[in-house]
Scaffold this motif. Structure first.
Motif, PDB file in Angstrom:
ATOM      1  N   ASN A  52       0.805  -1.232   0.000  1.00  0.00           N
ATOM      2  CA  ASN A  52       0.000   0.000   0.000  1.00  0.00           C
ATOM      3  C   ASN A  52       0.831   1.271   0.000  1.00  0.00           C
ATOM      4  O   ASN A  52       0.398   2.302  -0.494  1.00  0.00           O
ATOM      5  N   THR A  97       6.001  -4.440   8.213  1.00  0.00           N
ATOM      6  CA  THR A  97       4.762  -3.672   8.161  1.00  0.00           C
ATOM      7  C   THR A  97       3.731  -4.520   7.442  1.00  0.00           C
ATOM      8  O   THR A  97       3.969  -4.962   6.315  1.00  0.00           O
ATOM      9  N   ARG A 139      -4.887   1.813   3.915  1.00  0.00           N
ATOM     10  CA  ARG A 139      -3.764   2.334   4.705  1.00  0.00           C
ATOM     11  C   ARG A 139      -3.917   1.756   6.102  1.00  0.00           C
ATOM     12  O   ARG A 139      -5.032   1.564   6.568  1.00  0.00           O
ATOM     13  N   CYS A 140      -2.787   1.553   6.771  1.00  0.00           N
ATOM     14  CA  CYS A 140      -2.910   1.083   8.154  1.00  0.00           C
ATOM     15  C   CYS A 140      -3.532   2.181   9.009  1.00  0.00           C
ATOM     16  O   CYS A 140      -4.098   1.912  10.057  1.00  0.00           O
ATOM     17  N   THR A 141      -3.430   3.424   8.529  1.00  0.00           N
ATOM     18  CA  THR A 141      -4.003   4.548   9.284  1.00  0.00           C
ATOM     19  C   THR A 141      -5.402   4.934   8.785  1.00  0.00           C
ATOM     20  O   THR A 141      -5.935   5.971   9.183  1.00  0.00           O
ATOM     21  N   PHE A 176       6.089   7.325  14.595  1.00  0.00           N
ATOM     22  CA  PHE A 176       4.960   6.633  13.983  1.00  0.00           C
ATOM     23  C   PHE A 176       4.928   5.216  14.532  1.00  0.00           C
ATOM     24  O   PHE A 176       5.914   4.496  14.488  1.00  0.00           O
TER      25      PHE A 176
HETATM   26  C1  UN1 Z   1       0.765   2.593   6.361  1.00  0.00           C
HETATM   27  O1  UN1 Z   1      -0.372   2.550   5.896  1.00  0.00           O
HETATM   28  O2  UN1 Z   1       1.424   1.532   6.528  1.00  0.00           O
HETATM   29  O3  UN1 Z   1       0.218   8.592   7.636  1.00  0.00           O
HETATM   30  C2  UN1 Z   1       1.478   3.841   6.698  1.00  0.00           C
HETATM   31  C3  UN1 Z   1      -0.101   7.888   6.713  1.00  0.00           C
HETATM   32  C4  UN1 Z   1       0.963   7.486   5.731  1.00  0.00           C
HETATM   33  C5  UN1 Z   1       1.635   6.230   6.180  1.00  0.00           C
HETATM   34  C6  UN1 Z   1       0.715   5.082   6.413  1.00  0.00           C
HETATM   35  N1  UN1 Z   1       1.902   8.530   5.544  1.00  0.00           N
HETATM   36  O4  UN1 Z   1      -1.220   7.494   6.549  1.00  0.00           O
END
Ligand code: UN1
Length: 498
Positions: free
Chosen positions: A132, A210, A266-268, A443
């Protein structure tokens, strides 16, 4: 051989690359391990100059790299440009660290003795990343690891081999020796087998991963068996809380970008939007209208999101749709699942049948007992629920055990500070979306989202260096710590008489 295709047009082959076996990965790990000591001997400022070269080359190749990202994994081109900028920012931060990488001078409890600390490289680092963020997230590992004097073997996502090879070529062009950064394309099974043999043989000294919590748990456990702690950046079910006093339009802009940008991969990404009960109906209606009217399709055009990274991600999304229960309301689109000519989306940009596109979905009426409450969906699916007090919102925001990012929209500082203190996530946004990390702020997450490791900024140096402490006694006699105490003359019974 492994073939990657364009998820907007799955007939278009982007790259065909050889897939490495576990034995081949192990050979690569040994080569990088052998080369590491020579790299560590280069002065850190020199390694910093190499990172500076890499940053400048990434910058001058920004459009080409971003185009390749959009073609190979489907994120919208403007986001791909932003991702490449994140690599540049990471290089810009760490090139300066080459001239710091500070240790400390520390006072000794004895005379004629000095104490010092030094940051030491760990050795050879094995990095495994997802598709991603095929350049930015890898750079968060590779850049500080190299700068600190480690060698790196990188196993990128098998969905983005062309991007991985392009980024690797830039590192090499910037002056990183070919045996100090080595990239291997392999599937999960071969990678895990190589991880195990590499740990056993001592040619992996640090693991960075990740990806999903499920895989991270296995990698972390394996590293633990060999007395190592992996740097783990795992999943999230990131909450966004909207208080009644919030700027609602701002909150919804944030929710739209966080929930559906990068097709929710996204992980976020936003997991659940928690809306105060007093404004629930009106805010939900506005959110639904925004999602219904959002453009979806060709990621090179002005759209909210493009295709899923690959068929596998689309299949996962379809699985998550099965978790919808009868008390939920499915909103945001006239249909769900894959977008096709037969299952169309109004205003779709391009030809949906060519790629792996999914309808955006809002699942409203989420409660704490629902499977979707605690499942990271990693697709264009946002759950929405209501709360009555901030304490309840904090409880709902924490209750699933993930703790990556979080957000609150409010104009009341009391709410801000209570939320910040109560939330278990590693990252908190105030009046901002759950995604959008900057390259010099720590992060990382807690609980199911990670084991406490942090990336970015100076904090990640603790992942790629070990503290060595040195004491130097120049008294020419054996001084014994804790035993040879210097006597202090004092009066313990002293009372002030005024
Ligand atoms: C991720 O999805 O592994 O802040 C990281 C963010 C991006 C990084 C996400 N710059 O959403």
């Amino acid at each position: 051989m492994f073939t990657s295709t364009n998820p907007s047009d799955t007939n278009e082959v982007i790259a065909t690359v050889p897939e490495a076996t576990a034995a081949e990965i192990l050979t690569v790990l040994r080569t990088a391990k052998n080369a590491q000591k020579g790299w560590a001997k280069l002065p850190a400022p020199t390694r910093g100059r190499i990172i500076a070269n890499v940053g400048r080359l990434v910058e001058s190749n920004k459009e080409a790299l971003a185009k390749l990202i959009t073609k190979e994994m489907g994120k919208v081109y403007s986001e791909a440009l932003g991702e490449v900028q994140e690599v540049v920012d990471t290089c810009d931060f760490f090139l300066g660290e080459g001239r710091r990488l500070y240790g400390q001078t520390v006072p000794s409890e004895m005379q004629n003795k000095n104490l010092f600390t030094f940051r030491m490289p760990i050795g050879n680092v094995f990095i495994i990343t997802a598709g991603n963020f095929p350049t930015a997230v890898p750079s968060w590992y590779i850049v500080p690891a190299l700068l600190s004097g480690n060698s790196v073997v990188w196993k990128p996502s098998e969905f983005t081999p062309a991007v991985a090879n392009a980024l690797t070529a830039i590192f090499h062009a910037g002056g990183v020796p070919k045996d100090i950064l080595m990239t291997v394309i392999a599937d999960g099974g071969q990678t895990f087998a190589a991880l195990e043999s590499g740990l056993k043989e001592g040619v992996i000294n640090k693991v960075g991963f990740t990806g999903s919590t499920e895989v991270g748990r296995k990698i972390g456990a394996k590293a633990g068996e060999y007395i190592q702690s992996a740097c783990l950046e795992l999943g999230g079910k990131n909450p966004m809380v909207v208080m009644p006093d919030a700027n609602i339009d701002l909150a919804l802009d944030g929710a739209l970008f966080a929930g559906f940008g990068t097709a929710g991969q996204r992980c976020t990404s936003l997991g659940t939007l928690w809306i105060h009960e007093s404004i629930y109906d009106s805010v939900l209606a506005k959110f639904v209208a925004l999602v219904e009217n959002a453009a979806v399709g060709d990621p090179f055009k002005d759209v909210l999101f493009g295709p899923m990274i690959s068929q596998k991600y689309l299949d996962n999304h379809l699985t998550h749709l099965k978790m919808v229960q009868s008390h939920h309301k499915v909103l945001g689109s006239t249909s769900t699942g894959r977008i096709t000519a037969a299952n169309p989306r109004k205003g779709f940009v391009g030809d949906p049948d060519k790629g792996v596109f999914a309808h955006p979905v809002i699942v409203a009426g989420i409660t704490k007992n629902d499977e979707l409450y605690s499942t990271e969906t990693f697709g264009p699916l946002v759950t929405v629920g209501k709360f009555s007090t901030l304490d309840e919102a904090i409880d709902l925001a924490n209750g699933h055990g993930y703790g990556l990012s979080s957000a609150i929209y409010t104009n009341d500082p009391q709410n801000v500070w209570r939320f910040r203190e109560g939330i278990s996530a590693g990252m908190v946004s105030i009046n901002n979306s759950t995604s959008g990390a900057e390259a010099h702020l720590p992060f990382g997450g807690n609980g199911l989202s990670g084991n406490g490791s942090r990336q970015s900024g100076i904090w990640v140096l603790d992942q790629f260096t070990r503290w060595q402490s040195m004491n130097w006694d120049w008294s020419n006699k054996l001084q014994k710590a804790q035993m040879d105490l210097i006597e202090i003359k004092h009066d313990p019974n002293f009372v002030l008489k005024i």
